[in-house]
Write a protein that holds these residues in place. Structure first.
Motif, PDB file in Angstrom:
ATOM      1  N   SER A  96       0.841  -1.198   0.000  1.00 33.35           N
ATOM      2  CA  SER A  96       0.000   0.000   0.000  1.00 33.35           C
ATOM      3  C   SER A  96       0.882   1.257   0.000  1.00 33.35           C
ATOM      4  N   GLY A  97       0.795   2.054  -1.075  1.00 35.80           N
ATOM      5  CA  GLY A  97       1.522   3.322  -1.148  1.00 35.80           C
ATOM      6  C   GLY A  97       2.760   3.297  -2.014  1.00 35.80           C
ATOM      7  N   PHE A  98       3.277   2.088  -2.352  1.00 35.65           N
ATOM      8  CA  PHE A  98       4.482   2.070  -3.185  1.00 35.65           C
ATOM      9  C   PHE A  98       4.607   0.765  -3.954  1.00 35.65           C
ATOM     10  N   THR A  99       5.393   0.822  -5.043  1.00 33.41           N
ATOM     11  CA  THR A  99       5.805  -0.371  -5.791  1.00 33.41           C
ATOM     12  C   THR A  99       7.291  -0.237  -6.092  1.00 33.41           C
ATOM     13  N   ILE A 100       8.032  -1.308  -5.866  1.00 32.40           N
ATOM     14  CA  ILE A 100       9.478  -1.314  -6.123  1.00 32.40           C
ATOM     15  C   ILE A 100       9.746  -2.179  -7.357  1.00 32.40           C
ATOM     16  N   TYR A 101      10.592  -1.649  -8.239  1.00 32.32           N
ATOM     17  CA  TYR A 101      11.043  -2.434  -9.397  1.00 32.32           C
ATOM     18  C   TYR A 101      12.551  -2.604  -9.281  1.00 32.32           C
ATOM     19  N   LEU A 102      12.969  -3.861  -9.348  1.00 37.48           N
ATOM     20  CA  LEU A 102      14.392  -4.155  -9.295  1.00 37.48           C
ATOM     21  C   LEU A 102      14.821  -4.664 -10.682  1.00 37.48           C
ATOM     22  N   LYS A 103      15.657  -3.849 -11.378  1.00 38.27           N
ATOM     23  CA  LYS A 103      16.113  -4.226 -12.717  1.00 38.27           C
ATOM     24  C   LYS A 103      17.102  -5.385 -12.620  1.00 38.27           C
ATOM     25  N   LEU A 104      16.868  -6.391 -13.447  1.00 38.20           N
ATOM     26  CA  LEU A 104      17.708  -7.578 -13.399  1.00 38.20           C
ATOM     27  C   LEU A 104      18.836  -7.559 -14.424  1.00 38.20           C
ATOM     28  N   GLU A 105      18.625  -6.811 -15.504  1.00 40.39           N
ATOM     29  CA  GLU A 105      19.634  -6.759 -16.559  1.00 40.39           C
ATOM     30  C   GLU A 105      20.903  -6.113 -16.007  1.00 40.39           C
ATOM     31  N   GLY A 106      22.013  -6.833 -16.179  1.00 34.53           N
ATOM     32  CA  GLY A 106      23.281  -6.294 -15.701  1.00 34.53           C
ATOM     33  C   GLY A 106      23.617  -6.703 -14.282  1.00 34.53           C
ATOM     34  N   THR A 107      22.653  -7.278 -13.587  1.00 32.78           N
ATOM     35  CA  THR A 107      22.912  -7.683 -12.198  1.00 32.78           C
ATOM     36  C   THR A 107      22.983  -9.197 -12.047  1.00 32.78           C
ATOM     37  N   THR A 108      22.574  -9.927 -13.076  1.00 31.97           N
ATOM     38  CA  THR A 108      22.578 -11.384 -12.989  1.00 31.97           C
ATOM     39  C   THR A 108      22.727 -11.995 -14.376  1.00 31.97           C
ATOM     40  N   ASP A 109      23.233 -13.198 -14.481  1.00 32.65           N
ATOM     41  CA  ASP A 109      23.350 -13.942 -15.739  1.00 32.65           C
ATOM     42  C   ASP A 109      21.972 -14.473 -16.080  1.00 32.65           C
ATOM     43  N   ILE A 110      21.267 -13.782 -16.998  1.00 39.78           N
ATOM     44  CA  ILE A 110      19.855 -14.067 -17.246  1.00 39.78           C
ATOM     45  C   ILE A 110      19.649 -15.483 -17.772  1.00 39.78           C
ATOM     46  N   ALA A 111      20.455 -15.926 -18.725  1.00 42.53           N
ATOM     47  CA  ALA A 111      20.278 -17.265 -19.302  1.00 42.53           C
ATOM     48  C   ALA A 111      20.461 -18.352 -18.227  1.00 42.53           C
TER      49      ALA A 111
END
Length: 897
Positions: free
Chosen positions: A818-833
């Protein structure tokens, strides 16, 4: 400031500070009209006792109250002492004698009592020393013992006063008798236990027709030897025609009548019951009403006497077996049925008690009970928790006369003497239909042995051999400990100042033994209540809920816990896990929580002291405080207000949890973490706030954890006295800022969500992340922007964006509240494949687990046969797996965007 070691070692601290407190008389309390009094009398532990967990819990509560009152500027007195514990102590010394091949009778009364006093001299202070290990801040200079000379004078005074008022009498009644201890016991000293027993159906033949019988059902066939009648209910049509008929008592041959009385339960057994007036309290009442013969078939040691015919000399239970065999051989044992039976046991040796006709001394309780009932009903005395009030009143309103005589040697001997000449002239002491002695000729009640009889001047006088019930001395504890009834000026001054006492802390099992009787004694002898509050705590049990006992092998020795973890860890753990008035379920591992908390306090204090220079401390100015400093001061004052309120209401567990939450989570986890950069940069206001919070917290925690708080206190800047005598913190309402509390709660929630997302996405702790925070209002946006540097510091963010209603970015996972949403970008922080491959495997495993668990929970045979605990575990597992799957799928989908 003194250097503080890396690790906290209670063994280096506790004995040192306890000696300091004693050497400086910090526990001492004397009447001081400039202060209000606060007084607790300790429930005196038995002189035979060693510290167990029940003592530890009880005395920790008392010490918390005393230390809290002392710091709140009360003249706080905790009155210590021990109880002579008549039967228990005598049993201990008799066991010692048995090892020497002796009995107390071999020694004689005088020599035996010398042995008991010698034992008390050697071992009697053991539990006192153990209480000191716990940290108990009693005024030890006032230590009392219920057999002290002055205390014994009080006991005699009370007996004589009640005798003069006609409230003490001697009489023949059926009482609880312990054949092992060979003494009378009160109902409260003979707790009932349910046993798997039998109901025996015995045939009693008619005198005029031996081929016809009345069958009676009994649980104690051996007592038939003392039967005086068989009773039926006059409304019972089966037996009406037999009323007044004569039966022949089997094995003995005595003629007994069939009588009718409404007391007989027509549904029990056959509806006809044997009547043994000398061996059953209900039969005793029938015997009085119907003028039956009272036949006592038993010696005091449980061996049958000469009234038992050929069974004389047998133990009661051996006689039972032989009687049953003989009845069976005579065709007079109709049948035996299994039967659950509630049987009284001696509270000391656990022997099955025998209802037994015996001449004893009694106190009439109903006249004493009335003011004690009114005091609770009118809230002059309050019980905490309040549910115990009903238990107390129920017992008091149905109170029975108190059997106060005991047939042992260790204790206060009755101040009763007999004149042999008068007794012989009276032939026999006159008794009325109630079997109570009403003729006082020949009985002299006196504190000392009279030189001659006041009636006939004879010198042929001897003292009653009985002693008084231990509780007859204990019920005087709140005022006799001060020296009452002596008229010494100091005693009068002390009583006027400290009596009535303030609170009593005790266990539920002695509400009737002790609490109720102290209230009655207070009104009778002091004309006032003995205390205003009664806190009843729960029973200490093992982790399975069983009461701790040596026989079960489930005892946790508090001294072992103190040795391993420290007294503060023991105290804090006990208080934390024991809800108000509820039983506590213990395992050794539960004390690790208290140890861990002590270590946390130590480490945080060490960090503060290493980073604060005494010379550099500045005065705290509200205008110069930043948001987080204002927040922690708000939380500190909120905590102070709550803890003070909780301790005043005997909410010990709640106060411990409040202190734990403030210090561990709000102060250490958040404020110190947030403040680390400010400390490193040399911000003096932050350092001043740190020291202030630590000082105030140490004072708040001191009643619960006295040793570590004193040790750290002594190392703080500008400290000159013991923390024990510091004023207890008072909450400053002006510093409680609900707006800042809400804002910081919002901020902390954000940080926690980011950290959780990092874990869920398997991002390494030290790896920088990119965060976007979407908020709903401009106010929240401005607040977050003001703390953006702290946000980055705490989340280890490389870039952070705060905005109102951001659109979801690609390749990002989200967490909303309630009151906020957090987005954590994954590109560049983890080996996606690599991450996608791992997540696919986790999804497959979870989906299979969910299917298996669902199938199991839909299987009717499983639900029918599996224990409820196992079914609940499977339901919880299914719910957990579903939640985990949902989170993993969210991350998986975000990575595929």
């Amino acid at each position: 400031m003194l250097e503080i070691s890396k690790q906290y070692n209670p063994k280096e601290v506790e004995d040192k500070w306890y000696k300091f407190w004693e050497d400086n008389n910090l526990f001492k309390a004397a009447a001081n009209l400039d202060k209000k009094s606060f007084c607790i009398v300790i429930p005196p532990p038995n002189v035979t006792g060693i510290l167990h967990m029940g003592h530890a819990l009880n005395n920790t509560y008392q010490d918390i109250l005393i230390r809290f009152a002392r710091m709140n500027n009360f003249q706080a007195l905790w009155m210590p002492g021990t109880d002579h514990a008549g039967i228990a102590t005598q049993n201990v010394v008799e066991r010692q004698l048995a090892k020497e091949g002796l009995t107390r009778q071999d020694l004689g009364r005088e020599k035996f009592l010398e042995r008991v006093w010698a034992w008390r001299q050697q071992y009697g202070s053991t539990i006192i020393n153990q209480l000191k290990k716990l940290g108990a801040s009693c005024d030890w200079q006032r230590t009392r013992f219920t057999m002290d000379e002055a205390y014994s004078q009080a006991v005699a005074e009370v007996f004589i006063s009640l005798w003069d008022k006609g409230l003490i009498y001697q009489g023949d009644k059926v009482i609880n008798w312990c054949p092992r201890c060979q003494t009378a016991l009160s109902d409260e000293e003979a707790p009932h236990q349910e046993l798997e027993s039998h109901l025996y159906y015995l045939k009693y033949p008619f005198k005029d027709n031996a081929s016809e019988f009345v069958t009676v059902a009994t649980t104690r066939p051996e007592t038939m030897l003392g039967d005086s009648a068989v009773a039926i209910n006059p409304k019972d049509r089966r037996y009406k025609k037999f009323i007044g008929k004569t039966l022949i008592l089997p094995l003995i041959g005595r003629e007994i009548k069939i009588i009718a009385d409404n007391i007989v339960d027509m549904k029990f057994g056959t509806g006809a019951v044997k009547v043994t007036p000398a061996h059953d309290p209900n039969d005793y009442a029938l015997g009085k009403i119907h003028n039956l013969e009272f036949i006592n078939i038993m010696n005091p040691n449980g061996i049958l006497n000469n009234k038992a015919g050929r069974y004389q000399g047998l133990d009661r239970f051996k006689a039972r077996q032989l009687i049953l065999e003989d009845l069976k051989n005579l065709g007079l044992l109709e049948k035996i049925e299994p039967h659950k039976l509630s049987v009284g046991h001696c509270y000391r040796c656990h022997t099955i008690i025998e209802p037994y006709l015996s001449r004893q001394w009694f106190v009439k309780m109903k006249p004493l009970a009335k003011p004690a009932i009114d005091a609770v009903k009118k809230a002059k005395i309050k019980f905490y928790p309040s549910r115990w009030e009903k238990v107390y009143l129920n017992w008091m309103e149905n109170i029975q006369d108190w059997c106060i005589s005991r047939q042992i040697w260790w204790g206060h001997r009755l101040p009763v003497y007999y004149c042999n000449t008068c007794l012989q002239q009276a032939d026999e002491l006159t008794v009325n239909s109630e079997q109570l002695i009403v003729n006082k000729n020949g009985i002299i009640v006196s504190k000392t042995k009279p030189e001659k009889c006041p009636t006939c001047s004879s010198t042929d006088i001897y003292q009653d051999s009985d002693v008084l019930d231990t509780w007859f001395s204990s019920w005087l504890w709140p005022f006799a400990t001060f020296g009452w009834p002596a008229k010494d000026e100091k005693i009068i001054k002390d009583l006027k100042y400290f009596y009535p006492t303030s609170a009593l802390v005790t266990a539920p099992e002695i509400i009737f033994f002790w609490v109720a009787r102290m209230i009655m004694a207070g009104f009778e002898f002091m004309k006032d209540i003995p205390f205003s509050d009664v806190y009843i705590h729960g029973t200490v049990r093992d982790i399975q809920g069983k009461k701790m006992s040596k026989s079960l092998g489930n005892i946790i020795d508090p001294l072992d816990v103190i040795s391993e973890y420290g007294a503060d860890a023991l105290r804090f753990s006990l208080v934390s896990i024991t809800s108000t008035g509820q039983d506590v379920f213990l395992s050794k591992e539960k004390f690790e929580m208290g140890r861990n908390f002590a270590n946390k306090i130590w480490n945080a204090s060490r960090f503060i002291l290493m980073n604060v220079s005494e010379q550099a401390l500045v005065n705290i100015e509200a205008s110069k405080l930043n948001i987080q400093e204002r927040w922690i001061l708000s939380r500190l004052n909120n905590c102070t207000a709550r803890v003070s309120k909780q301790l005043k209401a005997y909410e010990f567990s709640e106060s411990a949890k409040q202190l734990y939450e403030f210090f561990w989570h709000e102060f250490c986890d958040w404020f110190i973490e947030i403040a680390k950069e400010d400390i490193a940069s040399g911000r003096q206001m932050t350092k001043a706030v740190l020291v202030l919070c630590l000082k105030e917290f140490l004072k708040l925690i001191h009643p619960l954890m006295p040793f570590i708080s004193e040790e750290i206190w002594s190392r703080l800047p500008n400290v000159t006295s013991s923390i024990m005598i510091e004023p207890y913190p008072v909450s400053n309402a002006k510093l409680i800022d609900k707006k800042i509390d809400r804002e910081m709660e919002f901020f902390i929630s954000l940080i926690s969500r980011v950290r959780n997302l990092r874990v869920e996405a398997s991002i390494e702790p030290q790896k920088p992340i990119n965060c976007l925070v979407s908020v709903d209002s401009k106010k929240d946006l401005e607040f977050l922007e003001s703390l953006s540097a702290k946000f980055k510091q705490l989340t280890k963010s490389e870039t952070t964006t705060f905005a109102i209603k951001i659109r979801r970015p690609t390749k990002a996972i989200a967490s909303a509240e309630s009151g906020f949403t957090i987005y954590l970008k994954l590109e560049g922080t983890t080996d996606i494949a690599n991450q996608l491959s791992k997540l696919e495997k986790q999804i497959d495993l979870l989906e299979q687990s969910i299917k298996n668990t669902s199938d199991r929970l839909e299987n009717k045979e499983f639900l029918k046969n599996a224990p409820e605990e196992i079914v609940n575990q499977q339901e919880e597992k299914l719910e957990t797996d579903k939640n985990t799957l949902e989170k993993i799928k969210q991350i998986y989908n975000a990575l595929r965007d």
